[in-house]
Design an enzyme around this catalytic site. Structure first.
Site, short mmCIF file in Angstrom:
data_model
loop_
_atom_site.label_atom_id
_atom_site.label_comp_id
_atom_site.label_asym_id
_atom_site.label_seq_id
_atom_site.Cartn_x
_atom_site.Cartn_y
_atom_site.Cartn_z
N ASP A 69 -2.36 5.54 -3.39
CA ASP A 69 -2.61 6.37 -2.21
C ASP A 69 -1.32 6.99 -1.67
O ASP A 69 -0.24 6.87 -2.27
CB ASP A 69 -3.36 5.57 -1.13
CG ASP A 69 -2.47 4.62 -0.34
OD1 ASP A 69 -1.33 4.35 -0.77
OD2 ASP A 69 -2.91 4.13 0.73
N HIS A 106 -5.68 0.89 3.92
CA HIS A 106 -5.04 2.06 4.53
C HIS A 106 -6.09 3.12 4.87
O HIS A 106 -7.21 3.09 4.37
CB HIS A 106 -3.99 2.66 3.60
CG HIS A 106 -2.91 1.68 3.21
ND1 HIS A 106 -2.13 1.83 2.09
CD2 HIS A 106 -2.50 0.54 3.80
CE1 HIS A 106 -1.28 0.83 2.00
NE2 HIS A 106 -1.49 0.02 3.03
N HIS A 172 8.33 -5.77 -4.48
CA HIS A 172 7.41 -5.87 -3.34
C HIS A 172 7.74 -7.12 -2.54
O HIS A 172 8.01 -8.17 -3.11
CB HIS A 172 5.96 -5.90 -3.80
CG HIS A 172 4.98 -5.74 -2.68
ND1 HIS A 172 4.54 -6.81 -1.92
CD2 HIS A 172 4.35 -4.64 -2.17
CE1 HIS A 172 3.68 -6.38 -1.00
NE2 HIS A 172 3.55 -5.08 -1.13
N LYS A 182 -2.14 -5.03 -8.59
CA LYS A 182 -2.30 -4.59 -7.21
C LYS A 182 -3.23 -3.38 -7.09
O LYS A 182 -3.75 -3.10 -6.01
CB LYS A 182 -0.94 -4.25 -6.58
CG LYS A 182 -0.15 -5.47 -6.15
CD LYS A 182 1.09 -5.08 -5.35
CE LYS A 182 0.82 -5.02 -3.87
NZ LYS A 182 0.51 -3.73 -3.33
N GLN A 294 4.91 0.28 7.44
CA GLN A 294 5.57 0.28 6.14
C GLN A 294 7.05 -0.08 6.26
O GLN A 294 7.64 -0.66 5.34
CB GLN A 294 5.41 1.65 5.47
CG GLN A 294 3.99 2.00 5.07
CD GLN A 294 3.43 1.09 3.98
OE1 GLN A 294 4.18 0.47 3.23
NE2 GLN A 294 2.11 1.00 3.89
#
Length: 424
Positions: A69, A106, A172, A182, A294
């Protein structure tokens, strides 16, 4: 000394006094591949651990392709065309292909954002589904997780006869590395499965951290769930700071992802001899620094090398705000301190969307002060989010050095693309 931080689309220059001892920590630079298209096609035709893509699909197949995304710098508009062309060469009609936006929890993308991410030709040519973790009608049970609870994933993905995962691999802060499994969990899973995987007990596990996969309960659960969906093919890439593709890793989910992780590990991990008093970091620029949620990743990278009681300064544009969607902002604004926030999240039975990001932020702030430079947020919004507003990185550094003239300073210009660690 002038240093360029990854910030928004254009970056941010900061100036630190020449007499100030500053350690700049960056990943080893990997040059972009000389011909990305050729490299992608070669990987699709000579994959790791499985047959070439063209030999996996046939004209009668329906194909689901999962893509990253807006919050990820994945160059979907450059990676997906060679993949889709390979499907066309195998005789799969366009109308039998669905592209699934792996949103996790999200927000969905706007039409304009989707067009920018995929390119106008792909956005118009193929059916695009935006995953909704709350839409029970479009979720299918595939497995049970470590807690014994059912895990559901996107129906359009499971109804396809061939399932393809795409994405990019980077360090990550609690899954070890992105990419690979993921794409399924959290990418196209249901909200309850994501809540379980990102739960407080998982977050506090010492193995749930940067660059750790084996023994990381979060990553291992992600892998178990992804494998339960029987993905036929993985296409992951690695990127440098200019968003150039530096490596292509395609084939079997486990084999291809492991190869990509080994490549990233060599470039990202950087040792330092001792913790620093002040650590200045970015959040890797656009699109990763779109909001404060984020930006916790940049804080987390800096926290690895800041001394207890030290200061972290994060530069993140935050054009998307705190954000207003999800529960992260509410969790922060309802708490009076990081201590109160962490106590609430860790309370038995507490369960709330976005609690994982709030938990990590609180844990960091119990170690160090967090200052945030963000053009997209007001000082009031930052204070309500429990961080210290920073209108000028130079002035903040000067103020901190007046309190401690001998303060040691480190800068992570590329933010969480670098995984610094203190050598033992």
């Amino acid at each position: 000394m002038r240093i360029h931080l990854a910030y928004g689309r254009e970056g941010l220059w900061i100036g630190l006094p020449e007499e100030t001892p500053v350690t700049v920590i960056e990943p080893q630079f990997a040059p972009g591949l000389p011909d990305e298209r050729v490299a992608l096609e070669a990987a699709l035709r000579t994959p790791l651990g499985t047959l070439p893509l063209r030999e996996i699909v046939c004209p009668d197949d329906t194909v689901a392709v999962v893509f990253s995304d807006l919050t990820r710098p994945m160059p979907n508009d450059r990676v997906l065309p060679p993949l889709l062309d390979e499907l066309a060469r195998a005789g799969v009609p366009d109308e039998q292909i669905v592209l699934i936006n792996a949103l996790g929890t999200h927000r969905p993308q706007t039409e304009t954002e989707l067009t920018r991410m995929l390119g106008s030709k792909l956005a118009e040519r193929y059916r695009v589904v935006q995953h909704d973790a709350w839409d029970t009608e479009n979720l299918v049970k595939v497995a049970r997780n470590r807690a014994g609870h059912p895990v559901r994933v996107n129906r359009a993905y499971m109804e396809a006869s061939v399932r393809i995962l795409t994405g990019f691999i980077e360090p990550h802060f609690f899954a070890g590395f992105s990419g690979g499994p993921k794409a399924v969990l959290p990418g196209i899973s249901d909200i309850e499965a994501i809540m379980d995987n990102h739960g407080a007990s998982m977050i506090v596990d010492p193995q749930a951290t940067w660059t750790v996969t084996a023994g990381n309960p979060m990553w291992e659960e992600m892998l178990d769930v992804a494998q339960s969906t029987a993905p036929a093919f993985l296409l992951n890439v690695t990127l440098n700071r200019d968003r150039q593709i530096t490596g292509v890793f395609a084939g079997d989910l486990m084999v291809a992802h492991r190869a990509g992780v080994a490549f990233v590990r060599e470039t990202a991990m950087q040792p330092v001899p001792a913790p620093f008093d002040i650590v200045i970091t970015s959040n890797s620029g656009y699109p990763l620094d779109l909001n404060l949620y984020q930006a916790v990743k940049g804080m987390s990278a800096a926290a690895r090398i800041v001394r207890p009681g030290g200061d972290i300064i994060v530069a993140a544009e935050c054009w998307d705000g705190v954000p207003s969607h999800g529960e992260y902002r509410r969790l922060l604004w309802e708490a009076s301190s990081p201590e109160e926030l962490l106590d609430r999240v860790m309370a038995p039975g507490f369960r709330c969307h976005d609690q994982w990001q709030a938990q990590v932020q609180a844990q960091i702030q119990l170690k160090a002060n967090a200052h945030v430079y963000a053009d997209g947020l007001s000082d009031e919004e930052l204070r309500k989010a429990l961080v210290i507003p920073c209108s000028s990185i130079e002035e903040t550094v000067a103020q901190l050095r007046r309190q401690n003239p001998a303060a040691t300073i480190a800068v992570l210009p590329e933010g969480p693309q670098t995984v610094p660690y203190v050598e033992m």
